[in-house]
Design an enzyme around this catalytic site. Structure first.
Site, PDB file in Angstrom:
ATOM      1  N   PRO A 207      -3.975   4.534   8.382  1.00  0.00           N
ATOM      2  CG  PRO A 207      -3.129   6.720   8.297  1.00  0.00           C
ATOM      3  CD  PRO A 207      -4.378   5.924   8.608  1.00  0.00           C
ATOM      4  CB  CYS A 208      -1.273   0.864  10.842  1.00  0.00           C
ATOM      5  SG  CYS A 208      -1.416  -0.389   9.596  1.00  0.00           S
ATOM      6  CG  HIS A 209       1.358   2.999   5.703  1.00  0.00           C
ATOM      7  ND1 HIS A 209      -0.013   2.919   5.576  1.00  0.00           N
ATOM      8  CD2 HIS A 209       1.726   4.133   5.051  1.00  0.00           C
ATOM      9  CE1 HIS A 209      -0.447   3.951   4.864  1.00  0.00           C
ATOM     10  NE2 HIS A 209       0.588   4.716   4.538  1.00  0.00           N
TER      11      HIS A 209
END
Length: 194
Positions: free
Chosen positions: A136-138
DNA sequence: TGCAAACCATAAC
DNA sequence: GTTATGGTTTGCA
């Protein structure tokens, strides 16, 4: 042989590349062009691959998970990721990113404090994240709670975070590999934008 | 606010 | 080996 699959759900296109046991890369987007290109770009150059129309069981499971995460659900995914040939530091950063729970975010700088290195190095790795949504790089934003960047577009990053808010009100720390990582409520970001 | 300098692992030469 | 490149941060005017 690397297997590639695409699937369109609610207007957004997911694309994945798998070997038998692991996900090599995953991507998503509104159009074929960028989505497929992303996947192709992360597939080892010298490996034969083939597109399949009918999803395997593994592929199906992966698509379901991707769609769940995209929809803001807390999809506990234990999907196997092919990280073996990634650089050590990259692995470390991706692992730490995966540890950020839904409802929280952290900053590039905080991540750097936890895993070592500098904020810009973290940003570089996020930019190249082969496992869109799954890692989940967001959930990594700038220190001032503005968004920073996102491969899938800032609009999407904001939408994702909007669906992920869980009403937490204070920051806390989690532990990854014995190091502490400071995380903050997703609301901090949403409030900043609004 | 806005700008410049420091920062640091990677990928590309 | 070296250099260029950012999804950044901090400090200072």
């Amino acid at each position: 042989m690397i297997e590639m699959y695409t699937q369109k759900i609610d207007g957004i296109l997911f694309a994945i590349a798998l070997n038998q046991q692991q996900i090599i890369t995953a991507s998503f987007g509104e159009n074929q062009q960028t989505t497929i290109n992303n996947v192709l770009g992360n597939v080892p150059f010298d490996m034969p691959f083939q597109f399949f129309h009918e999803p395997s069981a593994f592929a199906k499971k992966t698509f379901v998970t991707l769609n769940d995460i995209y929809g803001g659900k807390d999809a506990k995914n234990n999907l196997a990721l092919a990280t073996a040939n990634l650089p050590a530091y990259t692995k470390k950063v991706l692992k730490a990113t995966s540890a950020i729970p839904i409802g929280y975010v952290t900053s590039y700088g905080e991540m750097a404090k936890t895993v070592g290195g500098g904020p810009r190095a973290i940003g570089n790795i996020m930019a190249g994240n082969p496992f869109a949504l799954i890692v989940p790089c967001h959930r990594v934003v700038k220190a001032d709670f503005t968004l920073g960047g996102y491969g899938g577009g800032l609009k999407v990053k904001l939408e994702l975070l909007g669906r992920e808010k869980r009403g937490f009100s204070s920051s806390r720390e989690i532990e990854v590999d014995g190091e502490k990582l400071r995380i903050l409520p997703t609301e901090y970001v949403l409030r900043k934008i609004a």
